[in-house]
Design an enzyme around this catalytic site. Structure first.
Site, PDB file in Angstrom:
ATOM      1  N   CYS A 133       0.809  -1.070   0.026  1.00 17.84           N
ATOM      2  CA  CYS A 133      -0.111   0.112   0.241  1.00 17.84           C
ATOM      3  C   CYS A 133       0.849   1.201  -0.067  1.00 17.84           C
ATOM      4  O   CYS A 133       1.592   1.534   1.127  1.00 17.84           O
ATOM      5  CB  CYS A 133      -0.994   0.087   1.234  1.00 17.84           C
ATOM      6  SG  CYS A 133      -2.127   1.651   1.338  1.00 17.84           S
ATOM      7  N   CYS A 136      -0.399   4.141   2.372  1.00 16.61           N
ATOM      8  CA  CYS A 136      -0.095   3.767   3.531  1.00 16.61           C
ATOM      9  C   CYS A 136       1.185   4.189   3.891  1.00 16.61           C
ATOM     10  O   CYS A 136       1.500   4.725   4.927  1.00 16.61           O
ATOM     11  CB  CYS A 136      -0.496   2.464   3.931  1.00 16.61           C
ATOM     12  SG  CYS A 136      -2.138   1.836   3.637  1.00 16.61           S
ATOM     13  N   ASP A 137       2.077   3.634   3.190  1.00 17.84           N
ATOM     14  CA  ASP A 137       3.541   3.738   3.567  1.00 17.84           C
ATOM     15  C   ASP A 137       4.689   4.585   2.559  1.00 17.84           C
ATOM     16  O   ASP A 137       5.824   4.408   3.165  1.00 17.84           O
ATOM     17  CB  ASP A 137       4.147   2.186   3.460  1.00 17.84           C
ATOM     18  CG  ASP A 137       3.374   1.372   4.369  1.00 17.84           C
ATOM     19  OD1 ASP A 137       2.820   1.875   5.610  1.00 17.84           O
ATOM     20  OD2 ASP A 137       3.004   0.102   4.186  1.00 17.84           O
TER      21      ASP A 137
END
Length: 315
Positions: A133, A136-137
């Site tokens: 992701c 997300c990261d």
């Protein structure tokens, strides 16, 4: 003896826990069922930086906080792998490997799983540089070199996103051309921070035990093994919904996702779906939570209507 509830929530990730919170807060009896520990994919996330209210929080810690909130109004939680769900109109039967449960409404929140490469180092560096992701990261790799594995829409979209943060993005694809939409390909080819490695079969993700240092791959044309320096590896080789137990309900589309309306209702009355299991584009904690709140309220409304219908039958 089959235990009975007003609502059964299948899956205890952020969407499922929020649905349990809203349903139990409406004075409904609620059971959360999950095959593992509550929290879902948050348990595999080292840090979360894009959930409102927290500058940064560990995934398992956010899961603990959500669980405490989800159970404060009496919602129960238990383990169980769901085998199937039967629709009897006035009630649903949820059959698990641990027993059977009945409820007037069911909320499906089982999520989806990213396909893994299955190469050495992938599991070892999960949460330490291996990600599925970019939203997300990606921020953890600002100014660093990263690799994206895949050639479809998701891989190219996330590569373009990462190019805003990373110093260099290399898209590694096993074929000699991308499968992504042409408009996405054009954007990627026009981005001077994105490079491509073609005909590459990833063999391993390598590091020093603490962090990733490179991706080792085999050139399918020459047969030679090569190394690509990288601090992060984002893998996009497909995502699959965890919906097989609900196939007999008739709520799945051709790809196995669950279509719903804006109130999270499926085509089967009394069955709702939230989170990553839904047919949608963005799969994030924040929108799963929003959907969970909607589903909890929609389940309450459905049960009220069902009770009114049953009262009309007895008059």
């Amino acid at each position: 003896m089959t235990k009975q509830y007003d609502v059964i929530v299948i899956g205890a990730g952020p969407g499922g826990m929020t649905a349990a919170l809203y349903a139990s807060r409406s004075n409904l009896s609620v059971l959360m069922l999950d095959r593992g520990i509550y929290g879902g994919q948050m348990n595999n996330t080292a840090e979360i930086e894009n959930y409102p209210g927290f500058t940064s929080i560990l995934g398992p810690e956010l899961g603990e906080k959500m669980y405490a909130s989800a159970t404060q109004f009496g919602a129960e939680y238990t383990y169980g792998t769901v085998k199937t769900v039967e629709d009897h109109h006035d009630y649903k039967t949820v059959i698990t490997d641990e027993g059977e449960y009945q409820a007037k409404a069911v909320i499906i929140a089982t999520g989806a799983e990213h396909r893994h490469l299955g190469v050495p180092g992938e599991e070892d560096y999960s949460g330490k540089g291996v990600s599925y992701c970019a939203v997300c990261d990606g921020a953890f790799f600002k100014g660093r070199e990263v690799a994206v594995i895949g050639g479809g829409d998701s891989a190219v979209e996330e590569g373009i996103y990462l190019a805003q943060l990373a110093s260099k993005v290399t898209i590694v694809h096993r074929r000699d051309q991308l499968r992504a939409q042409k408009i996405l390909q054009q954007r990627a080819f026009a981005n001077d921070k994105i490079e491509f490695v073609w005909n590459a079969q990833v063999e391993a993700i390598e590091g020093d035990g603490q962090k990733i240092t490179s991706v080792r791959y085999r050139d399918k044309v020459s047969g030679l093994e090569k190394q690509l320096p990288a601090s992060g590896v984002f893998i996009y080789v497909g995502i699959e919904p965890m919906t097989e137990p609900f196939r007999a309900l008739g709520v799945l589309d051709e790809a196995g996702w669950i279509p719903t309306d804006e109130q999270t209702r499926t085509k089967v009355p009394g069955v709702f779906a939230v989170g990553d299991v839904r047919a949608k584009h963005l799969r994030q904690i924040a929108n799963a939570v929003g959907e969970g709140g909607q589903a909890g309220q929609a389940a309450f409304d459905f049960i009220q209507e069902l009770q009114d219908e049953q009262s009309g039958r007895t008059v």
